[in-house]
Design a protein around this motif. Sequence first.
Motif, PDB file in Angstrom:
ATOM      1  N   LEU B 113      45.430  42.072  44.587  1.00  0.00           N
ATOM      2  CA  LEU B 113      45.081  43.038  43.899  1.00  0.00           C
ATOM      3  C   LEU B 113      44.840  43.909  44.845  1.00  0.00           C
ATOM      4  CD1 LEU B 113      41.899  42.503  42.105  1.00  0.00           C
ATOM      5  CD2 LEU B 113      43.736  42.025  40.880  1.00  0.00           C
ATOM      6  N   GLY B 114      45.246  43.510  45.755  1.00  0.00           N
ATOM      7  CA  GLY B 114      44.732  44.618  47.492  1.00  0.00           C
ATOM      8  C   GLY B 114      46.578  45.533  47.292  1.00  0.00           C
ATOM      9  N   ALA B 115      47.485  44.498  47.050  1.00  0.00           N
ATOM     10  CA  ALA B 115      48.907  44.742  47.471  1.00  0.00           C
ATOM     11  C   ALA B 115      49.391  45.406  45.888  1.00  0.00           C
ATOM     12  CB  ALA B 115      49.574  43.888  47.578  1.00  0.00           C
ATOM     13  N   ARG B 116      49.687  44.565  44.745  1.00  0.00           N
ATOM     14  CA  ARG B 116      50.407  45.014  43.614  1.00  0.00           C
ATOM     15  C   ARG B 116      49.190  45.307  42.577  1.00  0.00           C
ATOM     16  NH1 ARG B 116      53.911  41.062  43.631  1.00  0.00           N
ATOM     17  NH2 ARG B 116      52.521  39.412  44.524  1.00  0.00           N
ATOM     18  N   PRO B 117      48.239  46.623  42.436  1.00  0.00           N
ATOM     19  CA  PRO B 117      47.253  45.906  41.106  1.00  0.00           C
ATOM     20  C   PRO B 117      48.750  46.221  40.186  1.00  0.00           C
ATOM     21  CG  PRO B 117      47.464  48.543  42.586  1.00  0.00           C
ATOM     22  CD  PRO B 117      48.643  47.069  43.114  1.00  0.00           C
ATOM     23  N   ASP B 118      49.557  45.327  39.626  1.00  0.00           N
ATOM     24  CA  ASP B 118      49.681  45.687  38.136  1.00  0.00           C
ATOM     25  C   ASP B 118      48.854  44.045  37.474  1.00  0.00           C
ATOM     26  OD1 ASP B 118      50.833  44.686  35.686  1.00  0.00           O
ATOM     27  OD2 ASP B 118      52.586  44.402  37.035  1.00  0.00           O
ATOM     28  N   THR B 119      48.038  44.487  36.362  1.00  0.00           N
ATOM     29  CA  THR B 119      47.033  43.419  35.511  1.00  0.00           C
ATOM     30  C   THR B 119      48.237  42.767  34.662  1.00  0.00           C
ATOM     31  OG1 THR B 119      45.579  45.346  34.882  1.00  0.00           O
ATOM     32  CG2 THR B 119      44.976  44.382  37.228  1.00  0.00           C
ATOM     33  N   GLY B 120      49.103  43.029  34.278  1.00  0.00           N
ATOM     34  CA  GLY B 120      49.049  42.108  32.982  1.00  0.00           C
ATOM     35  C   GLY B 120      49.286  40.713  33.162  1.00  0.00           C
ATOM     36  N   ARG B 121      49.030  39.795  32.896  1.00  0.00           N
ATOM     37  CA  ARG B 121      48.882  38.609  32.424  1.00  0.00           C
ATOM     38  C   ARG B 121      50.164  37.562  33.539  1.00  0.00           C
ATOM     39  NH1 ARG B 121      44.349  37.592  30.378  1.00  0.00           N
ATOM     40  NH2 ARG B 121      45.125  34.944  29.858  1.00  0.00           N
ATOM     41  N   GLU B 122      51.659  38.403  33.227  1.00  0.00           N
ATOM     42  CA  GLU B 122      52.666  37.849  33.661  1.00  0.00           C
ATOM     43  C   GLU B 122      52.350  37.789  35.037  1.00  0.00           C
ATOM     44  OE1 GLU B 122      55.479  34.973  32.654  1.00  0.00           O
ATOM     45  OE2 GLU B 122      53.854  35.203  31.574  1.00  0.00           O
ATOM     46  N   ALA B 123      52.485  39.622  35.313  1.00  0.00           N
ATOM     47  CA  ALA B 123      52.538  40.094  37.201  1.00  0.00           C
ATOM     48  C   ALA B 123      51.314  39.180  37.906  1.00  0.00           C
ATOM     49  CB  ALA B 123      52.006  41.129  37.124  1.00  0.00           C
ATOM     50  N   ALA B 147      39.793  40.400  34.876  1.00  0.00           N
ATOM     51  CA  ALA B 147      38.122  40.796  34.482  1.00  0.00           C
ATOM     52  C   ALA B 147      37.574  41.953  36.247  1.00  0.00           C
ATOM     53  CB  ALA B 147      37.535  40.080  34.220  1.00  0.00           C
ATOM     54  N   ALA B 148      37.890  40.930  37.197  1.00  0.00           N
ATOM     55  CA  ALA B 148      37.846  41.270  38.500  1.00  0.00           C
ATOM     56  C   ALA B 148      38.038  42.869  38.740  1.00  0.00           C
ATOM     57  CB  ALA B 148      38.461  40.380  39.260  1.00  0.00           C
ATOM     58  N   PHE B 149      39.550  42.938  38.335  1.00  0.00           N
ATOM     59  CA  PHE B 149      39.937  44.236  37.969  1.00  0.00           C
ATOM     60  C   PHE B 149      39.333  45.255  37.429  1.00  0.00           C
ATOM     61  CE2 PHE B 149      43.783  47.652  37.425  1.00  0.00           C
ATOM     62  CZ  PHE B 149      44.077  47.911  39.012  1.00  0.00           C
ATOM     63  N   GLU B 150      38.745  44.892  36.602  1.00  0.00           N
ATOM     64  CA  GLU B 150      38.892  46.185  35.197  1.00  0.00           C
ATOM     65  C   GLU B 150      37.722  46.673  36.408  1.00  0.00           C
ATOM     66  OE1 GLU B 150      38.852  44.662  31.386  1.00  0.00           O
ATOM     67  OE2 GLU B 150      41.661  45.521  31.575  1.00  0.00           O
ATOM     68  N   LYS B 151      37.195  45.817  36.941  1.00  0.00           N
ATOM     69  CA  LYS B 151      35.342  46.090  37.019  1.00  0.00           C
ATOM     70  C   LYS B 151      35.743  47.268  38.768  1.00  0.00           C
ATOM     71  CE  LYS B 151      30.926  44.189  38.575  1.00  0.00           C
ATOM     72  NZ  LYS B 151      29.580  43.286  39.810  1.00  0.00           N
ATOM     73  N   LEU B 152      36.567  46.512  39.448  1.00  0.00           N
ATOM     74  CA  LEU B 152      37.560  46.773  40.988  1.00  0.00           C
ATOM     75  C   LEU B 152      37.150  48.764  40.150  1.00  0.00           C
ATOM     76  CD1 LEU B 152      38.616  44.002  42.874  1.00  0.00           C
ATOM     77  CD2 LEU B 152      36.481  45.480  43.248  1.00  0.00           C
ATOM     78  N   GLN B 153      37.735  48.984  38.854  1.00  0.00           N
ATOM     79  CA  GLN B 153      38.462  50.009  38.846  1.00  0.00           C
ATOM     80  C   GLN B 153      37.198  51.404  37.999  1.00  0.00           C
ATOM     81  OE1 GLN B 153      42.196  50.734  39.167  1.00  0.00           O
ATOM     82  NE2 GLN B 153      41.839  49.035  40.926  1.00  0.00           N
ATOM     83  N   GLY B 154      36.431  50.397  37.849  1.00  0.00           N
ATOM     84  CA  GLY B 154      35.425  50.705  36.967  1.00  0.00           C
ATOM     85  C   GLY B 154      35.349  50.675  35.210  1.00  0.00           C
ATOM     86  N   GLY B 155      36.688  49.500  35.105  1.00  0.00           N
ATOM     87  CA  GLY B 155      36.938  49.481  33.878  1.00  0.00           C
ATOM     88  C   GLY B 155      36.136  49.203  32.945  1.00  0.00           C
ATOM     89  N   PRO B 156      36.061  49.135  31.798  1.00  0.00           N
ATOM     90  CA  PRO B 156      35.370  47.628  30.526  1.00  0.00           C
ATOM     91  C   PRO B 156      35.718  46.165  31.213  1.00  0.00           C
ATOM     92  CG  PRO B 156      37.840  48.107  30.162  1.00  0.00           C
ATOM     93  CD  PRO B 156      38.014  49.190  31.075  1.00  0.00           C
TER      94      PRO B 156
END
Lengths: 769, 158
Positions: B113-123, B147-156
Amino acid sequence: MSQDIPRIGRPFVRPDAASKAAGAEKYAADHYGEGLLWAGAKRAGVAHGRIRAVDIGAAAALPGVVAVLTGRDVPGTNRQGIVHKDQPVLCDDVVRHCGDPVALVLAEDRLVLRKALDLIRLGIEPLPGVFGIDEALLPDAPLVHEGSPNGNILLQAALRKGDAEAALRSSPVVVEGIFEVPFISHAFLETENGVAWQEADGRLVLVVSTQAPFRDRWEIGHALGIPMDRIRIIGPYLGGGFGGKDGATVQCLLALAALHAGGRPVKMWWPREESFLAGYKRHAARMHYRIGASENGELQALDCRLSYDTGAYAHLGGEVMALGMEHASGPYRIPHTRIEGVCVYTNNPIGGAMRGFGVAQVSFAVERMMDRMAARLGIDPLALRRKNALEQGDTNGCCVRLTQSTGIRACLETLQKHPLWRGREAWKAAAGPFKKRGVGMAALWNAMGYGRGLPDSAIAKVELTREGAIRVYNGVSDMGQGNTSALFQIAGEILRQPETRIEGVQPDTERTYPSGSAAAGRTTYTYGNALIQACEELRRRILGWAALMLFADTLDDLELLPERVRYAKAKKEVSLRDIAAMMRDEARVCISQFIMPVAADAPDTGKEFVIGFPHLLFSHAAHLALVEVDELTGAVEVKRYLAATEAGRVLNPQTFEQQVEGAVAQGIGYALSEAVRLEKGRILTPDFATYIIPGALDVPEIVSIAVEAPEATGPFGLKGVGEVGMNGPLPAIANAVSDACGIEPNHAPLTGEKVLALIQGKGAASHAE
Amino acid sequence: MEIRFVLNGKETQVSTAPDRRVVDLLREDLGLTGTKEGCGSGECGACAVLVNGESRLSCLMLAAQLDGKALTTIEGAPEDGRLQALQEAFVRCGAVQCGFCSPGMIIAAADLLGARPDTGREAIREGLSGNLCRCTGYAKIVDAVQAAFEKLQGGPTP
Ligand code: FES
Ligand code: FES
């Protein structure tokens, strides 16, 4: 931890997840202790040989070495084993596989331990060995166990129903096939380990990663000649088990070490390579099948011969074979069967329990056979399975009448309605260049519980603590399957307390009661049923004491609420803490036993099986695999996966899915990459670089659908869901690969190399199996 | 040898053999048993820790290599928003079964999440391909990381 009351059937976050994710949960591996010593075993390194000398001089003289022990130092029978006591704690005369332990070292630290183990010189005179099923059965084969009256045969048995030979002769369509599967490894992330010490009064305490804490006490007691009440086993959460920690691993070695440690704690933690070398394996097997059907696809007869390689010791070999034979006919109605089995000793690693105990092997064979039969008849493979699917009231392939929930047809119908099935032709047609796509299915069942002859019992204990909280004393190990969460739900449902007011105690022979092993998909069923009885009794008691305190004439006027009991008519309440304070200690505790029911009439076949046959309760599933095969490399990729599972009623949708997804992932490993490769008993795959388990890129998205069919005898209608999913991927994927490439992949695992060879040799008569 | 490093936000000094494995230093000397050992040879990822914010295998790292570095283990979570969000998501999404892979998995995901915030499932699957899990089948782990990424981004949050 939430203020919500855990309820049956509702999503519930497992109570162990937070501490595990935080790194705070203490597994056996996380126990060390003041003045810790390390113990390790010197392994034979020879598959079969006579011990002429064990030179421990240099090792014992090494500074930092506390003791070096050999077979002569084992005080009891020096034999362990669940059914047959044939496995030495430390070998005293003969070694029977490369991982057999010959000496035990106690050292101040791991570096010294390693050095000392290297310094031990073993004089083992090699004996001729046997390394395969056919070899073991040759009339002049060397004997793995000298003097054994049945040669290398551990157990031979036959199940018969009707007249299979005559029915095959009169069947218009007969298909035949031979299928092979290798040994595979559980490969749990926490390898076998424990810590042991002697208390000041001489009693032994072990904290160990185990699936059967109460049986461990018995194993140690027998092997080392120690009364059982002098041994205490504590079994914290396990970092995986899957059957591989059902039976003695480190237990007897550790207990022996503790006897020589002067009260200091001793730790033994098998390195990964030792786990591969000495740990139990899923049995390798060969299965020869013939199935006959009528022109319209009604199955008429099954004739099969199953051969299992149990390796150097009996362990659960006979019982694994019994379950394989019981399931050999698949979840189908077949009027005539002849199922023969033989389980042989070899100088290979030890076969033991693994998720899908004996059943994963035969599921491959019978489900490949069903596809081949469908192809011969020109019928859709799903239609063939539906037509023959067992229903409640039918008699299965080993003459047991199915009186309980039997949901295989419903699973098949669920699969049939699913878009992945309905859209399969279009999906296959969309394969890219040099790719071939195929779709395959499998219909599955898996028995639950120990079966006849070995009472499948649990004794639950639940307490109203002095603080007015509920404490469940769980006697069955939680190796990750999540039974603890189901116990919270059962206690919450009956006693109406929020999660924050429920505590769980993990197995401890001093605090919890014997409740059997975490195995056979029985954990939540058996203990759960016992816990329901105990919780209901506790509920009555709490209300009874509350009635005294609230001056209520009848319990019916009282309501058990979070942390209190209310007497609505009188507008009065009393807290659970106050009730607990009124109660005598023994009144705050309820204990109840439950024993799983067995088939009412034992079939008139399979008399060779003293324990573990037959079963009454089965879970069911239908699996669908969508695969893509690379024509240039033969590599198989599973693109999508569907599992429709019937395991009674679902108590917790999240843990149910966890079990299905995890089992499918392990099954994909069995199908595509996993094999303990052996050369004359030596393991060629001693690490994760050579023994390949699926990683995040190898497991597709899995669609899991629960097909509920409440089981009348189950706790809130539940049956075990842990095992059945393991049996599906190998046959479903093999059927899909066959569909894609028109080949007959009948030997697991389906590595790219093997698939490519089959593609290239297609049409050649040499591998018409 | 004396080694100074920052451990979970605190200045730390230990005296140890320079070739002591970091996983042993943590588990045995410092009592931080949240870092697990599954293979001891760099193949399973259970022993992952963050060194200067990047995921490293502590079974392959020697104590001397820690000198002057900032080390974060799974126990260091409260100070690290990423770890905490991941831990909560792992729990909620059902990504924890036996849990023995979870600490290493969470550390690897934090790096991802820190290095490459690509949240596609494959990535995410690719990013976690060095961490083995024998229990889950990975799907719920991928759910949790998303889910954690979305939370950190303030997303849904799902
Ligand atoms: S223990 Fe370090 S990678 Fe497995
Ligand atoms: S949860 Fe058990 S290894 Fe991942």
